[in-house]
Design an enzyme around this catalytic site. Sequence first.
Site, short mmCIF file in Angstrom:
data_model
loop_
_atom_site.label_atom_id
_atom_site.label_comp_id
_atom_site.label_asym_id
_atom_site.label_seq_id
_atom_site.Cartn_x
_atom_site.Cartn_y
_atom_site.Cartn_z
N TYR A 17 0.79 -1.28 0.04
CA TYR A 17 0.03 -0.05 -0.05
C TYR A 17 0.92 1.18 -0.11
O TYR A 17 1.82 1.39 0.58
CB TYR A 17 -1.09 -0.09 1.37
CG TYR A 17 -1.69 1.32 1.39
CD1 TYR A 17 -2.41 1.88 0.37
CD2 TYR A 17 -1.61 1.92 2.60
CE1 TYR A 17 -3.04 3.18 0.87
CE2 TYR A 17 -2.30 3.12 2.93
CZ TYR A 17 -2.84 3.74 1.80
OH TYR A 17 -3.60 4.88 2.03
N LYS B 37 -11.76 -1.01 5.88
CA LYS B 37 -11.84 -1.73 4.66
C LYS B 37 -13.02 -2.88 4.94
O LYS B 37 -13.90 -2.25 5.25
CB LYS B 37 -10.68 -2.18 4.07
CG LYS B 37 -9.58 -1.13 3.89
CD LYS B 37 -9.93 0.03 3.24
CE LYS B 37 -8.66 0.97 2.95
NZ LYS B 37 -7.75 1.61 3.94
#
Length: 379
Positions: free
Chosen positions: A98, A195
């Site tokens: 990420y 998420k």
Amino acid sequence: MKTGTKFIHAGAEPDPSTGAIMTPIYQTSTYVQSAPDVHKGYDYSRAANPTRTALEKAMAEIENGKFGLVFSSGVAATDAVLKLLQQGDEVIAGNDMYGGTYRLFTKVFEKFGLKFHFVDMTNAANITAKINGKTKLIWTETPTNPLINITDIAAVAAIAKAHEIMLCVDNTFASPYLQNPLDLGADIVMHSSTKYVGGHSDVIQGALVMNDANLREQLFFIQKSCGAVPGPMDCFLVLRGIKTLHLRMQRHCENGEKIAYYLRSHPKVKTIYWCGFEDHPGYAVAKKQMRGFGGMISFELKDESAEAAKKLLTSTKLFSLAESLGGVESLINHPATMTHASIPREERIKNGLSDSLIRLSVGIEDADDLIDDLKQAIG
């Protein structure tokens, strides 16, 4: 206890004063004490809050861990792990990760004297080659963001233990429903609970789960001292999200598989990154350590121009062009200019993240509608 039952009941006990089945939102900053340092376990909500306590217990339960700590974001949780280290320590991290994690490592912690080595973790030998007396942490994601590479957690854990190095696994893409890194030997599991765990695109939060009591105390000290804690309303929302995580993940996986195979058959699509294909380099490991292959897919068109990618990204109707992932609604993303823009272009290209790469977070809508949307957008 079976998974679905565990997810619904994790951290949940009826409120002792009212019998409320849902954990109340304790919207308070402080707590009355009967005498100095005599209280009911809470004194100030930066240190602890009952709603947060329930969530931390729930996160530990669903990750098969003993201790959970939650933070104001996934990056804040990552930040806490790095604060366990000292100047001069070295970290081995994945070269496909990420962008926000890469930015935190290189733009914040490097200037405080930490050194980072970014390697291809699909081959555990690459990790061993970088280990020296200063290596204190191995940080991995699996599946990776955005190229869906797979790291063998058990193999990396064996290396870490042999060298007395701490291993932290970012489990955001898999969620606790599909994968439990502590069971495979990891020391810490990190989640961007924003998420899949939260699951409804309405909260920002992070979490750490571990088994070692001393490690928990060190991380709790950092959490309390640095103050990157979530509010009780955010904790309530994530607690609510956990109760349907197993149902949502089942649908994410079903839809992800249908869309992956659709894209693979499309004449205008060049490459698909999804770990559920039997010819995916990490398929065998993914099948061994995961219970499903998830709803995250990346792909490239045969027309690799920026114009072709932009046309697709702006033509979908159900897939919304946005940052983030893991919500009930489907999202489409351009990593090079969005989630991974903080990684220098030469680094991205070297690691296989092209300017034309497109990432999908496949939601829980009807798969046929999602396929129709991609069909009209790709043309």
